[in-house]
Design an enzyme around this catalytic site. Structure first.
Site, PDB file in Angstrom:
ATOM      1  N   HIS A 158       0.873  -1.159   0.026  1.00 22.33           N
ATOM      2  CA  HIS A 158       0.046  -0.171   0.047  1.00 22.33           C
ATOM      3  C   HIS A 158       0.817   1.374  -0.009  1.00 22.33           C
ATOM      4  O   HIS A 158       2.089   1.206   0.572  1.00 22.33           O
ATOM      5  CB  HIS A 158      -0.828   0.076   1.238  1.00 22.33           C
ATOM      6  CG  HIS A 158      -2.076   1.061   1.393  1.00 22.33           C
ATOM      7  ND1 HIS A 158      -1.485   2.221   1.966  1.00 22.33           N
ATOM      8  CD2 HIS A 158      -3.092   0.999   1.401  1.00 22.33           C
ATOM      9  CE1 HIS A 158      -2.669   2.943   1.827  1.00 22.33           C
ATOM     10  NE2 HIS A 158      -3.847   2.282   1.502  1.00 22.33           N
ATOM     11  N   ASP A 188       3.302  -4.363   8.087  1.00 23.33           N
ATOM     12  CA  ASP A 188       2.096  -3.502   7.855  1.00 23.33           C
ATOM     13  C   ASP A 188       1.004  -4.664   8.175  1.00 23.33           C
ATOM     14  O   ASP A 188       0.564  -5.520   7.163  1.00 23.33           O
ATOM     15  CB  ASP A 188       2.085  -3.104   6.517  1.00 23.33           C
ATOM     16  CG  ASP A 188       0.906  -2.259   6.367  1.00 23.33           C
ATOM     17  OD1 ASP A 188      -0.335  -2.459   7.317  1.00 23.33           O
ATOM     18  OD2 ASP A 188       0.563  -1.661   5.309  1.00 23.33           O
ATOM     19  N   GLN A 215      -4.266  -5.261   7.052  1.00 23.34           N
ATOM     20  CA  GLN A 215      -5.239  -6.007   6.391  1.00 23.34           C
ATOM     21  C   GLN A 215      -5.287  -7.266   7.023  1.00 23.34           C
ATOM     22  O   GLN A 215      -6.052  -8.298   6.567  1.00 23.34           O
ATOM     23  CB  GLN A 215      -5.073  -6.077   5.027  1.00 23.34           C
ATOM     24  CG  GLN A 215      -5.195  -4.862   4.054  1.00 23.34           C
ATOM     25  CD  GLN A 215      -6.556  -4.526   4.128  1.00 23.34           C
ATOM     26  OE1 GLN A 215      -7.690  -5.224   4.427  1.00 23.34           O
ATOM     27  NE2 GLN A 215      -6.938  -3.141   3.873  1.00 23.34           N
ATOM     28  N   LYS A 267     -10.239  -0.726  10.248  1.00 20.23           N
ATOM     29  CA  LYS A 267     -10.675  -1.823   9.704  1.00 20.23           C
ATOM     30  C   LYS A 267     -10.914  -3.046  10.486  1.00 20.23           C
ATOM     31  O   LYS A 267     -11.341  -4.185  10.002  1.00 20.23           O
ATOM     32  CB  LYS A 267      -9.229  -2.402   8.673  1.00 20.23           C
ATOM     33  CG  LYS A 267      -8.812  -1.218   7.525  1.00 20.23           C
ATOM     34  CD  LYS A 267      -7.851  -1.556   7.119  1.00 20.23           C
ATOM     35  CE  LYS A 267      -7.122  -0.256   6.494  1.00 20.23           C
ATOM     36  NZ  LYS A 267      -7.799   0.209   5.191  1.00 20.23           N
ATOM     37  N   CYS A 319      -4.733   2.488  -3.575  1.00 17.09           N
ATOM     38  CA  CYS A 319      -3.552   2.937  -2.866  1.00 17.09           C
ATOM     39  C   CYS A 319      -2.316   2.263  -3.035  1.00 17.09           C
ATOM     40  O   CYS A 319      -1.472   1.990  -2.171  1.00 17.09           O
ATOM     41  CB  CYS A 319      -3.468   3.276  -1.574  1.00 17.09           C
ATOM     42  SG  CYS A 319      -4.897   4.596  -1.205  1.00 17.09           S
TER      43      CYS A 319
END
Ligand code: PMP
Length: 403
Positions: A120, A197, A200, A223, A360
């Site tokens: 991202h 990261d 997600q 999220k 993104c």
């Protein structure tokens, strides 16, 4: 399990185009369950004051709620203790914090940062900015046509000058789950720091930062069914202890004179100013909610929807899935012979909310030779009817654009 979970989200009680909205954009942001809304209301209505300041009971109560949230996050990630949890605005701020603190501290001219082709922009741009400031170089691990990380490319790019590796746990645009265990082991063999990261990943997979042995792990609350404006940076205690502050101000100091300021220990050192108190409390409620469902049930539900959604989409003429990794979460990105924005507009009219665009992740889109995809992302409140609505909507779009 699903109807009962869906009922806990007040969002779905409002009709949209005459039926419940098929909300298929949780990878962008998830709807909120009632328990999260209740936690926010309770905090603001009954327990609200600024934290770490007042000696009065109400402030102590707000402080306890905030620090209790930190403990919940620490448990959720498997951190050694809650001082390894820094509250930030989200994954984006967490990565910027790292680039501006340990990044500036550790990187010099000729050093390297290694990322992957599926990042991202939040895990690309802060490192590019750091490269501009330090003279370091950004390197990129290749992926294959299924959207899986190429471990050979990764191992070959890890070099003596690699200081930081930063990789997504799960790709937002493809759903791919990366082989983090092996990646982290290889990075540590080269004495490189490893940043994950997890934006997600946390809604879909159980995460244990100690088992992964990553140095840093970041995610956003929104999220994960939590509020916007709150996110987490996990860091190993010994690394946080050496890092300079990110922002200066109240709450991050040990003592201040005009001649000199000394800084507080982590986590306070990285939390200048009044934090998002309610956000942290809301995030903790979201984590309790997710843990109440349990990751076994979440993953089984995910796998069922992924299989069903894949089958339904492959019935649509001229549709190509982008991202078909063997290990993936319930994210379905695809292209057809209709422009993604046109498709999303038609779907919206039929009560189906999907994301259309580059997600993104422009370098990733370029890798697949597309400008944009349409993406349906699924989570605990979705069901097969949502996927049927998507498939029906796609057929309707075909009737409009290719009569
Ligand atoms: N990383 C990934 C993989 C993401 O999907 C996102 C959000 N789309 C981010 C980072 C940035 O998250 P936020 O905008 O909440 O900071």
């Amino acid at each position: 399990m699903n109807d009962e979970i869906r009922r806990q989200f007040p969002f779905f009680q409002q009709p949209n185009h005459g039926r419940e909205l098929a909300y298929l954009d949780s990878a962008a942001s998830a709807q909120k369950p009632q328990v999260v809304l209740d936690a926010l209301e309770r905090l603001y209505a009954r327990d609200y004051a600024n934290i770490h300041r007042g000696v009065y009971e109400l402030s102590a109560r707000a402080t306890r709620a905030h620090e209790g949230a930190r403990k919940t996050v620490a448990r959720f990630l498997g951190a050694r203790n809650s001082s390894e949890i820094i509250f930030v605005r989200g994954a984006t701020e967490a990565i910027n914090l790292l680039a501006n603190t340990i990044g500036r501290q550790r990187l010099g001219y000729g050093d390297e940062i290694l990322i992957t082709h599926m990042e991202h922009h939040a895990n690309i741009v802060p490192w590019q900015m750091l490269c501009e400031q330090t003279g370091a170089t950004l390197r990129v691990t290749e992926i294959n046509d299924q959207g899986e990380l190429d471990l050979d490319s990764y191992a070959a790019l890890l070099g003596p000058r690699t200081r930081i590796v930063s990789a997504t746990h799960v790709s937002n645009a493809l759903g791919t789950i990366n082989p983090l265990g092996e990646m982290i082991r290889l990075a540590h063999e080269r004495d490189a720091l490893f940043v994950v990261d997890g934006a997600q990943a946390v809604p879909h997979l159980p995460v244990d930062v100690r088992e992964l042995d990553c140095d840093f792990y970041v995610f956003s609350g929104h999220k994960l069914y939590g509020p916007t404006g709150i996110g987490v940076l996990y860091g190993k205690q010994e690394l946080l202890a050496e890092m300079p502050p990110y922002q200066g101000g109240g709450d991050m100091i040990a003592s201040v004179t005009f001649a000199q300021t000394t800084y507080a220990e982590p986590p306070a050192r990285f939390e200048a100013g009044t934090p998002d108190i309610a956000g942290a409390v809301g995030l903790a409620a979201a984590i309790d909610f997710v843990e109440g469902i349990g990751f076994d049930a979440i993953q089984a539900h995910d796998a069922e929807l992924l299989a069903y959604g894949t089958k339904r989409l492959l019935e649509i003429p001229n549709l190509r899935l982008v991202g078909t990794a063997r290990e993936k979460v319930a994210v379905l990105s695809f292209v057809t012979d209709i422009h993604p924005h046109d498709l999303a507009t038609v779907l919206d009219k039929q009560g189906v909310a999907v994301r259309a665009g580059h997600h993104c992740a422009q370098p990733l889109m370029e890798r697949f030779g597309v400008a944009a995809t349409t993406r349906a992302s699924l989570c605990v409140f979705n069901n097969k009817a949502d996927l049927d609505a998507l498939a029906d909507g796609l057929l309707e779009a075909r009737r409009i654009f290719h009569p």
